[in-house]
Design an enzyme around this catalytic site. Sequence first.
Site, PDB file in Angstrom:
ATOM      1  N   HIS A  88       0.150   7.405  -3.102  1.00  0.00           N
ATOM      2  CA  HIS A  88       0.596   7.919  -1.798  1.00  0.00           C
ATOM      3  C   HIS A  88       1.544   9.096  -1.993  1.00  0.00           C
ATOM      4  O   HIS A  88       2.003   9.345  -3.110  1.00  0.00           O
ATOM      5  CB  HIS A  88       1.300   6.817  -0.999  1.00  0.00           C
ATOM      6  CG  HIS A  88       0.368   5.810  -0.401  1.00  0.00           C
ATOM      7  ND1 HIS A  88      -0.056   4.700  -1.098  1.00  0.00           N
ATOM      8  CD2 HIS A  88      -0.248   5.754   0.810  1.00  0.00           C
ATOM      9  CE1 HIS A  88      -0.881   3.996  -0.322  1.00  0.00           C
ATOM     10  NE2 HIS A  88      -1.015   4.610   0.837  1.00  0.00           N
ATOM     11  N   LYS A 115       6.882   8.223   0.327  1.00  0.00           N
ATOM     12  CA  LYS A 115       6.662   6.807   0.632  1.00  0.00           C
ATOM     13  C   LYS A 115       7.386   6.015  -0.446  1.00  0.00           C
ATOM     14  O   LYS A 115       6.932   5.949  -1.593  1.00  0.00           O
ATOM     15  CB  LYS A 115       5.174   6.483   0.644  1.00  0.00           C
ATOM     16  CG  LYS A 115       4.864   5.039   1.021  1.00  0.00           C
ATOM     17  CD  LYS A 115       3.361   4.798   1.052  1.00  0.00           C
ATOM     18  CE  LYS A 115       3.038   3.344   1.353  1.00  0.00           C
ATOM     19  NZ  LYS A 115       3.275   2.966   2.744  1.00  0.00           N
TER      20      LYS A 115
END
Lengths: 249, 249, 249, 249
Positions: D154, D158
């Site tokens: 990701h 994040k």
Amino acid sequence: MEAPIRIGLFGLGKAGKEVAEQMLSDPAVELAWVVRSGRSASPVLLTKEVPICFSGEVRLNDLIEQNHVDFVVDFSTADSCLDYAEIAAQKGVGIISAVSAYKKHHLACLKKASKKTAVLYSPNITLGINFIIIAGKILRKLAPHAGVEVVEEHFHDKKEVSGTAIRIAELLDLDPAKQVNSVRVGGIVGRHEIIFGFPYQTIRLIHDSISRAAFGQGALYAIKNLYGRPKGFYTMEQLVAEGFSAALS
Amino acid sequence: MEAPIRIGLFGLGKAGKEVAEQMLSDPAVELAWVVRSGRSASPVLLTKEVPICFSGEVRLNDLIEQNHVDFVVDFSTADSCLDYAEIAAQKGVGIISAVSAYKKHHLACLKKASKKTAVLYSPNITLGINFIIIAGKILRKLAPHAGVEVVEEHFHDKKEVSGTAIRIAELLDLDPAKQVNSVRVGGIVGRHEIIFGFPYQTIRLIHDSISRAAFGQGALYAIKNLYGRPKGFYTMEQLVAEGFSAALS
Amino acid sequence: MEAPIRIGLFGLGKAGKEVAEQMLSDPAVELAWVVRSGRSASPVLLTKEVPICFSGEVRLNDLIEQNHVDFVVDFSTADSCLDYAEIAAQKGVGIISAVSAYKKHHLACLKKASKKTAVLYSPNITLGINFIIIAGKILRKLAPHAGVEVVEEHFHDKKEVSGTAIRIAELLDLDPAKQVNSVRVGGIVGRHEIIFGFPYQTIRLIHDSISRAAFGQGALYAIKNLYGRPKGFYTMEQLVAEGFSAALS
Amino acid sequence: MEAPIRIGLFGLGKAGKEVAEQMLSDPAVELAWVVRSGRSASPVLLTKEVPICFSGEVRLNDLIEQNHVDFVVDFSTADSCLDYAEIAAQKGVGIISAVSAYKKHHLACLKKASKKTAVLYSPNITLGINFIIIAGKILRKLAPHAGVEVVEEHFHDKKEVSGTAIRIAELLDLDPAKQVNSVRVGGIVGRHEIIFGFPYQTIRLIHDSISRAAFGQGALYAIKNLYGRPKGFYTMEQLVAEGFSAALS
């Protein structure tokens, strides 16, 4: 402990040798004998001693009578089945063939045998390939509008399109000429990728082959799964699809 | 702090808008004005206020005189360069064009301008694509016997083969018809993979596009790198190759 | 045709055997002899006949005098270099070592030998790994703000983190504890992926090992490249970086 | 043509807006109204006009009475369900929630509502993620000895491990601390890969997110699939598993 399932193996080429080794290392089966082509005389050493006969010199009927097997497993050439299918069928010996180069009369010969014994035919007998085929078939039904293409990668000297990729295309209702892409470089053992494209997400089902010993593992899966089943014609895809259903219930 | 590099942008379509936003968020450059096509009247909102002119209604000469820029950056259509190239060349304004659909006369027009100013043309101006191109060219020289293929994946509606993939093939001395494989499914933004196959190992150079804003980042790299350079014709590949040499020394 | 480069090989384990086979199939080199560990007595068959000595039973000095070599190539265990380094250095025989488990005193021993002869040490001697390392180092300099992580995948029984991945991390200025991810499943031969994350694009440099024979190919690259060079301490990364510079010029 | 299924949407953040747009472009559903947080006043433009209420200013009971819906769909924050669950349950309005940050009392609230109406809860509601989860669960049963790891990638910001990856680990009986690897670089939207390692083959199930609009597609799949079902507590995994069974029969 139950008695091991007894196997007679046809073929001792690159794939056959790996398959033999897998069988020798699994106590659930016993490799009773091997029939190999008599044309090539180069010796093949196995890790355990197993009787090896040459196809031109052996009477199959005698071989099976003297050294009974539950299954014959075939990783040799297309014509072998013409020799063993009827004899095996008569004696109730199961047949598992992974030969990829069959023509119609070879398949007809196996189908005829399946009237009397259990016969499984799969040109790619690995669990992995059949897993991505069944998963892919399901995703086609769940998402009929998703675009689908196959990328297969193999070593430089493999000239033709992967038979496995063509089989994937057939079963997923794709056009092999347009939706199968073939990459041929270096020494890649074998890679098949099914790509499902959605507007906002992509799903990839990938199978990487590490060695031909995967065929042996697949044959063992087929042998154990088929053992005790009634006569009839089976495919690896069918066994794996049954496995899906059992896992879901 | 130095004064920002001043930019005039041609094009405010999907790519142009992303490029404009990248420029607006980088204090090292100042987006002085945008010229967009007058044909489409749909409004485009930018996060900061910038004068937007319509190409049919603006006199470029006046625009540059009143609002001087160091570079014009072109993400519009092929014909735009016919309007601005000579004017920019006369005024010593640099030109950076990322238009992919040029024909010979468009390129000739840019080449002529490069006699008087610095001109950079790259149909794919991202750092990433040019990085894998230069790395790939080097690997071709280090390992001339390795097999090479390109796989490019894009959204279903992209009908033609990726121009970037064709450019990769040309620069790596591959046959685009045989060694470029195109996958078209779903909404894949853009993926280019160069696969180098050796007998016992495989090297993959992969570029995944996340959004068109990467073009803006590439344009910023080109602007900063080209600023202060003498007149001449440049490509992004050349700038990145120079970056390789500098990094190695 | 020039006379082949003569090689003495230390080590005939899994990697050593593959390296020997690569040397036997390349006419540019001649495998003059092999020294293997005397502890294991299991026979190793090579495709051509080569004198094989046991390390406990051979006097290296005599071996080299009787059967001169240009290089010793070491795929054995850490302590071997303590035996051969000084003798090789005195006789001007080049040293190429790919042993991964060296401690400080082993390295010191090789460094001392490098005062008198050419010594190359690389724990991963494949061209591919060193290519992605140098390409990765360059990309770090071109794009210092990009995020970087390494994913390495190996067979289940490889307990420790890949030494190659740790080396990649060191050379790319990453924290091995945080930026190297290790996957251990099944029989994966070896896969190293360096992921460069930009806001709008991702670049992946991937090396897939197919077999240990890649080490032999790497050793051959090193041998040919090092032949004729002056004394000194070399690494594979350095040779490959030189190859980058040559390709760019 | 049947009347469209009427929807009330909670949440108009990044995901909520994408979900709203997907609903507006599918004639099988009608987006009757949206309830968004009153705290943020930044306007959100949708491509069609839909009544937008602020959560602090609306009486849900009145809203549903005046503008009946078949389902409320929740892409807002954890506490919203405390407001709407009982009212929806009383009126027989179905509930579909994709909020990931629920604590026990939120789930208890939804479970209570499921005594009176159909409630579906899935923190990742995309078809793709749930497809690879169910396929992965099946493969675990077919090949219990295969090694399994998850790699999730990701964007850099994040911070926590992907909730979806943890959910995959739970459902596949893996240890999230050991068998989930998290890569955080650049702007990767979201990638989840489940790797199954066999001795001689590797299977990879990969889901790449292109945009949050995939959540909208998943919500639409859930809406159409849940419409007409009896009260009870459902999950997306369950619907997709049912889809597998239907596809196999």
